[in-house]
Scaffold this active site. Structure first.
Site, PDB file in Angstrom:
ATOM      1  N   HIS A  71       0.815  -1.218   0.000  1.00 50.77           N
ATOM      2  CA  HIS A  71       0.000   0.000   0.000  1.00 50.77           C
ATOM      3  C   HIS A  71       0.849   1.268   0.000  1.00 50.77           C
ATOM      4  O   HIS A  71       1.892   1.346   0.634  1.00 50.77           O
ATOM      5  CB  HIS A  71      -1.033  -0.007   1.123  1.00 50.77           C
ATOM      6  CG  HIS A  71      -0.495   0.050   2.515  1.00 50.77           C
ATOM      7  ND1 HIS A  71      -0.264   1.231   3.165  1.00 50.77           N
ATOM      8  CD2 HIS A  71      -0.180  -0.921   3.388  1.00 50.77           C
ATOM      9  CE1 HIS A  71       0.168   0.976   4.395  1.00 50.77           C
ATOM     10  NE2 HIS A  71       0.238  -0.324   4.557  1.00 50.77           N
ATOM     11  N   ASP A 122       6.052   1.805   6.780  1.00 54.23           N
ATOM     12  CA  ASP A 122       4.764   1.119   6.629  1.00 54.23           C
ATOM     13  C   ASP A 122       3.941   1.930   5.636  1.00 54.23           C
ATOM     14  O   ASP A 122       3.362   2.944   6.022  1.00 54.23           O
ATOM     15  CB  ASP A 122       4.074   1.015   7.988  1.00 54.23           C
ATOM     16  CG  ASP A 122       2.650   0.493   7.898  1.00 54.23           C
ATOM     17  OD1 ASP A 122       2.227   0.082   6.814  1.00 54.23           O
ATOM     18  OD2 ASP A 122       1.962   0.513   8.935  1.00 54.23           O
ATOM     19  N   GLU A 168      -5.215   1.594   2.641  1.00 56.46           N
ATOM     20  CA  GLU A 168      -5.063   0.403   3.469  1.00 56.46           C
ATOM     21  C   GLU A 168      -5.232   0.748   4.934  1.00 56.46           C
ATOM     22  O   GLU A 168      -5.852   0.018   5.688  1.00 56.46           O
ATOM     23  CB  GLU A 168      -3.681  -0.230   3.227  1.00 56.46           C
ATOM     24  CG  GLU A 168      -3.524  -1.632   3.811  1.00 56.46           C
ATOM     25  CD  GLU A 168      -3.023  -1.671   5.259  1.00 56.46           C
ATOM     26  OE1 GLU A 168      -3.014  -2.758   5.848  1.00 56.46           O
ATOM     27  OE2 GLU A 168      -2.661  -0.604   5.821  1.00 56.46           O
ATOM     28  N   GLU A 169      -4.658   1.877   5.331  1.00 56.60           N
ATOM     29  CA  GLU A 169      -4.619   2.229   6.757  1.00 56.60           C
ATOM     30  C   GLU A 169      -6.002   2.529   7.334  1.00 56.60           C
ATOM     31  O   GLU A 169      -6.180   2.595   8.538  1.00 56.60           O
ATOM     32  CB  GLU A 169      -3.694   3.440   6.984  1.00 56.60           C
ATOM     33  CG  GLU A 169      -2.230   3.192   6.633  1.00 56.60           C
ATOM     34  CD  GLU A 169      -1.522   2.232   7.591  1.00 56.60           C
ATOM     35  OE1 GLU A 169      -2.165   1.725   8.524  1.00 56.60           O
ATOM     36  OE2 GLU A 169      -0.326   1.980   7.378  1.00 56.60           O
ATOM     37  N   ASP A 203       3.794  -6.252   3.354  1.00 60.02           N
ATOM     38  CA  ASP A 203       3.556  -5.187   4.331  1.00 60.02           C
ATOM     39  C   ASP A 203       4.488  -5.396   5.517  1.00 60.02           C
ATOM     40  O   ASP A 203       5.233  -6.369   5.562  1.00 60.02           O
ATOM     41  CB  ASP A 203       2.077  -5.213   4.772  1.00 60.02           C
ATOM     42  CG  ASP A 203       1.566  -3.840   5.193  1.00 60.02           C
ATOM     43  OD1 ASP A 203       2.380  -3.007   5.656  1.00 60.02           O
ATOM     44  OD2 ASP A 203       0.353  -3.606   5.082  1.00 60.02           O
ATOM     45  N   HIS A 243       3.798   2.642  13.082  1.00 62.09           N
ATOM     46  CA  HIS A 243       2.864   3.755  13.265  1.00 62.09           C
ATOM     47  C   HIS A 243       3.401   4.854  14.171  1.00 62.09           C
ATOM     48  O   HIS A 243       2.647   5.655  14.697  1.00 62.09           O
ATOM     49  CB  HIS A 243       1.478   3.278  13.738  1.00 62.09           C
ATOM     50  CG  HIS A 243       0.682   2.658  12.632  1.00 62.09           C
ATOM     51  ND1 HIS A 243      -0.680   2.513  12.700  1.00 62.09           N
ATOM     52  CD2 HIS A 243       1.047   2.168  11.431  1.00 62.09           C
ATOM     53  CE1 HIS A 243      -1.094   1.931  11.576  1.00 62.09           C
ATOM     54  NE2 HIS A 243      -0.067   1.710  10.804  1.00 62.09           N
TER      55      HIS A 243
END
Lengths: 331, 352, 357
Positions: free
Chosen positions: A63, A164, A194-195, A217, A303
């Site tokens: 992504h 990410d 995606e998130e 990922d 994150h």
């Protein structure tokens, strides 16, 4: 490869607003294939290979989007209130810097807390862009920003925001570069949103209707001081996902990846992730069902604005995926 | 009459955790084989048992879905010869200490779940339930052997064998939802002895307990006109009361709520009344939590219903079912399907 | 903040909203609303179909080849209650369908079932309560729907109940139940009276929005449109803050016009659509606001993920006290919404798909 990664992570692309990353991806892959399209949700779908007898139609997905924030209110004194796009945690925000899509910078801070040690809620955080009144502030409700932090090259390991999943994007581009022959129809999807719930992969999988689906990922690790229990470590090889909280990987695919890794002497780990999921979840339940799995890149501090991966894992992931795509697959 | 007990006992003894259904799928295929015209397996592992009807082509199709996957556990880490694990599907940690399991490693390894003594646990636990992440499985082998045979991601099944109790009842793990798979066997057997105009696609679905992936995907293979999910529901009993429970052994339930199309409910109800099959209405204010929830909204939408077999002690290794209810569910399904006219779908109206 | 240009709401429109607001339509049992919608479409001689989920689907083709296909969705269902168990003496145990704050239930009147039987939700007399007890909301376990002593056996588990609020119009604002989203339903019906000439208009009157955006999902799959707009109602929490601080969490504000969505819990609006709608508003001098990004969702949340992806967004009328027995909406915001959508219908075309997202 590091150069490409740095370029990718330094490009701005919160969920739903991936256009700059999309342009960069297309620029990088157009020399490997002419068969590139962008769909209604902004996914880039690049096709390589021609299915030979016994070959399959394979969708790979990494992504393009990253987590970010979105303005909910500009107050009388020019401070911005915001909410999150994707899984942002308040503890990672205070003192952090953001950059808006129009280029403006801001810093995040927090109202006075009753107890200095408490974890604040997002309602208590605000962004200061250096304005004193609402009138001065050119930003509006609905404007998006991403976290800002420079890329660090530590040698074997690298640190940045948005690894990410720009690391997955970089891996897919590198696989495309090195993929000389394949008996399969391979669809490299650079997915959006995606998130916020694997939305881009949902629609691209429907459009491609593949026989197999693989997401590339990141996954968290259990190798830092008093971390959550997790059998994946940084630098011990790409992780072959067995399950996460949104998907049970197809056991035949897991076995197939293990066999490739063992026969090619590629280090690997097995992953059981108890929080989080990837695009593979969306691919698996597309149409009549698609056997799906994931190759995960171990990543610390996911994150946060300082995510860390090990370049050995990245290179071994490329090798693993190249081997996977180069030979016939019989599940 | 077809007796589903031996078949049910056979499938209860087999593994087949969500995502790992192949051991049980083969045995179900063997059982259904003689009752159907064709068997198929989907890409995710759904088993389709297809009986062709007598109407002229294109014949309408009904999808009857029961999930075959089981809840269980999965290895997260092998540590000093002990196995740490997480759950697949909804497992209450309170039923785990002392439970016998099978770890599906490089070979099947019988094991037992151990609860470490208080001194080995963090203080906050005290006399409270020990959370799953602090429990360990011991397979009774040396550290080296365990490490060689077990790895992260291996599935783990409950090992409790089924036992027959009084009054034609059966206890065991995975009656959710293999009791419904047995009901589908009853239904297919009965349909093989009577005339029906509709095509029937009996589906043993996968991954219901985790992602509902089997139900989400099956309509794209089957392209049905109507979809019915068969699942288990809560029977009254120790720890279970109130409106979400129904009397045990006193008949099956027909689901009512947003996941139900009133016209499908009506046709099943009429047949049940006509045949004196005892049933109750099971109400769900919003989602039913069954495969019907996803079947209904697949593609451009399907008229759907869910029917359930009441069991006690759901999601423990000693679930309890009345064999009579399995028979009733299968009988009702078969007779309702046989009662459908070829143009039934065209006749469906919303009775506003 | 009211616009000078917007036309006042017609008597005809207000009557339609009244009928829709007073109809019962708890998620999964939208029958009464469906009747109103179908009758209205019949009166306009507009053909429709009803699908397996009970959605009413209207496909208005402009007759031009390769016309842009725009889907508009408004949901017919409302939050409400379901009877789940009968007790003695006309008392019934119930559950909530959709999002209702328990604290709005005690002391309200409801209508139960298709027969619209009047009933009440009582509360323990204050005299019999302890001061501490009054600080906690009465739990659902302790609330009952009471049909009166003769009510035994009159309704069955599975029947729905709605608040019995009567719609009222005072010339400036509406008060009534289920304005979320009967306003949207009325607006869509109104737009169908003068359909656009250059695009295909696909109108979906959807079911089960309040329990997971379910009707819109199958409707969008069936229509397979080029783009979609969910037409809904959204809370205006524009009341003062207790300590007179600046209100920074209002979601939307009454009188600021239709609320455009950039992001909610289920959808990131297609930026091309947002820009187009903003341009239409500015061109026609219709006041509008951006709904504060955050949680919540509309039918767009399921529409945009169907098939290969459908560019989508939502526009809502701000209403106060959504999901309670009585919500409030202003004429000016509703009129602005109608004007804005008219402008969008006459502006949008295939060009939008060629723009970079």
């Amino acid at each position: 490869m590091k150069e490409l990664i740095q370029q990718l992570v330094e490009t701005t692309g919160p969920s739903g607003y991936e256009s700059k990353v999309r342009d960069l991806v297309i620029e990088n892959i157009s020399r490997y294939t002419k068969d590139v399209k962008v769909d209604a949700l902004g996914n880039v779908i690049a096709h390589m290979g021609n299915k030979k007898p016994g070959g399959l139609s394979i969708m790979l997905s990494a992504h393009m989007d990253e987590i970010g924030v979105i303005v909910t209110h500009v107050d009388d004194n020019g401070f911005l209130r915001f909410t999150t796009i994707g899984g942002v945690r308040a503890v990672n925000c205070i003192g952090g810097r953001v950059q808006f899509l129009n280029g403006l910078h801001g810093v995040i801070f927090v109202e006075k807390l009753e107890n200095a040690n408490q974890v604040p809620t997002f309602d208590q955080l605000y962004i200061d862009c250096g304005f004193s009144t609402r009138k001065e502030c050119p930003l509006q409700v609905g404007d998006l920003a991403i976290f800002e932090r420079p890329f660090i090259d530590m040698g074997k390991r690298i640190v940045s925001k948005a690894l990410d999943d720009r690391i997955g994007v970089a891996i897919q581009i590198d696989v495309m570069r090195q993929l000389k022959q394949t008996p399969h129809d391979v669809f490299f999807v650079f997915s959006t949103q995606e998130e916020v719930g694997t939305r881009g992969a949902t629609t691209s999988a429907y459009g491609i209707n593949p026989d197999l689906g693989i997401s590339i990922d990141v996954t968290v690790t259990g190798d830092t001081p008093k971390s959550a229990r997790m059998s994946v470590s940084l630098g011990k090889g790409p992780a072959i996902k067995v399950r996460d909280s949104g998907m049970l990987a197809d056991p035949r695919l897991v076995q197939h990846f293990i066999q490739i890794a063992e026969s090619k002497k590629i280090p690997y780990q097995l992953e059981v992730l108890e929080g989080g999921t990837t695009d593979a979840r969306a691919i698996q339940t597309s149409r009549a069902g698609v056997p799906s799995g994931s190759i995960s890149i171990p990543c610390r501090y996911v994150h946060s604005p300082s995510e860390m991966v090990d370049m050995d894992d990245v290179e071994n992931a490329v090798r693993l995926i190249l081997s996977f795509l180069s030979d016939p697959i019989n599940l | 009459m077809y007796d589903s007990l031996p078949f049910l006992k056979k499938i209860l003894a087999l593994p087949g955790l969500s995502g790992y259904e192949s051991p049980v799928r083969q045995v179900i295929a063997d059982e259904w084989g003689p009752f159907v015209d064709e068997l198929q397996t989907s890409r995710l592992g759904n088993l389709y048992g297809i009986r062709r009807g007598t109407a002229s082509e294109p014949r309408p199709r009904i999808l009857l879905a029961a999930h075959m996957d089981a809840i269980g556990l999965m290895v997260t880490q092998v540590q000093n010869g002990f196995i740490r694990f997480t759950r697949i599907g909804g497992v209450d940690p309170r039923i785990l200490p002392g439970q016998k399991v099978i770890v599906h490693g490089r070979r099947d390894l019988p094991g037992v779940i151990g609860q470490p003594s208080p001194r080995l646990l963090p203080e906050f636990i005290g006399k409270k339930t020990v959370p799953m992440e602090y429990l360990l499985i011991d397979v009774g082998l040396s550290t080296e052997e365990t490490r060689a045979l077990v790895r992260t991601g291996d599935p783990i099944s409950f090992a409790q064998p089924p036992i027959e109790l009084t009054d034609n009842t059966l206890a065991g793990h995975t009656l959710d939802n293999r009791a419904s798979v047995a009901a589908l066997s009853v239904c297919l057997h009965e349909l093989s002895t009577i005339r029906h105009t509709w095509d029937v696609w009996a589906v043993a679905t996968v991954q219901e307990e985790e992602t509902l992936a089997g139900a989400i995907t099956s309509p794209y293979d089957v392209r049905p006109d109507i979809a019915v999910a068969i699942d288990v529901t809560f029977a009254k009993g120790p720890g279970g009361g109130g409106y979400k429970t129904v009397p045990f052994g006193k008949g099956i339930t027909l689901g009512w709520g947003p996941n139900t199309h009133p016209a499908i409910f009506e046709v099943f109800k009429k047949v049940a009344e006509h045949l004196d099959i005892p049933f109750q209405t099971e109400v769900s204010p919003a989602q039913s939590g069954t495969d019907a929830m996803d079947l209904q909204v697949s593609g451009a939408g399907l008229p759907s219903l869910y029917i359930s077999i009441p069991i006690r002690y759901m999601h423990t290794p000693v679930e309890l079912v009345s064999m009579k209810d399995i028979q009733r569910a299968g009988h009702l399904l078969a007779q309702t399907v046989a009662s459908l006219e070829a143009d039934f779908v065209q006749q469906i109206r919303w009775e506003d | 903040m009211t616009s000078e240009q917007t036309k006042p709401l017609s008597r005809h429109f207000i009557d339609l909203v009244e009928k829709l607001s007073n109809a019962s339509g708890v998620s999964g049992a939208e029958g009464e609303v469906r009747i109103v919608v179908k009758e209205y479409l019949d009166s306009l001689k507009i053909p429709y179909r009803v699908d397996a989920l009970g959605n009413v689907l209207v496909e208005h083709s402009c007759g031009k080849p390769n016309a842009f296909r725009l889907m508009l969705a408004a949901h017919m269902d409302e939050v409400g209650l379901m009877i789940v168990e009968e007790e003695e003496g006309g008392l019934y145990h119930f559950e909530i369908v959709g999002g209702i704050d328990l604290r709005v239930l005690p002391g309200k009147t409801v209508l139960v079932g298709k027969q619209r039987i009047p009933a009440i939700i009582g509360a323990k007399p204050i005299h019999l309560t302890e001061p501490d007890e009054r600080k906690s909301p009465i739990t659902l376990e302790n609330l009952r729907i009471d049909l009166g002593p003769g009510g035994a056996g009159k309704v069955k588990p599975g029947e729905r109940a709605v608040f019995s609020t009567e719609f009222h119009d005072n010339g400036f604002s509406f008060t009534g139940k289920a304005l979320d989203d009967r306003l949207g339903v009325a607006i869509l019906l109104t737009l169908l009276e003068n359909p656009p000439e250059n695009i295909d208009l696909l109108a979906a009157f959807t079911t089960q929005e309040e329990i997971g955006l379910r009707g819109a999902r199958t409707a969008a799959y069936a229509f397979n449109p080029d783009a979609a707009i969910a037409v809904d109602a959204t809370p205006a929490n524009d009341l003062p803050v207790w300590n007179d601080d600046e209100n920074i969490g209002y979601n939307t504000r009454m009188g600021f016009g239709p609320a455009l969505y950039v992001a909610d819990g289920y959808t990131l609006s297609d930026p091309r659509l947002v820009r187009l709608v903003q341009d239409c508003a500015q061109k026609s001098s219709i006041p509008y606001q951006i709904r504060q990004p955050g949680g919540g969702g509309t039918d767009a949340g399921s529409i945009h993920k169907q098939r290969e992806g459908i560019p989508s967004m939502s526009i809502s009328v701000p209403i106060r006290f959504a999901h309670t027995p009585c919500s409030v909406a202003w004429h000016s915001d509703i009129a602005g919404m109608v004007d804005l959508l008219q402008s969008v219908l006459h502006t949008i075309n295939n060009d939008i798909l060629a723009l970079p997202r």
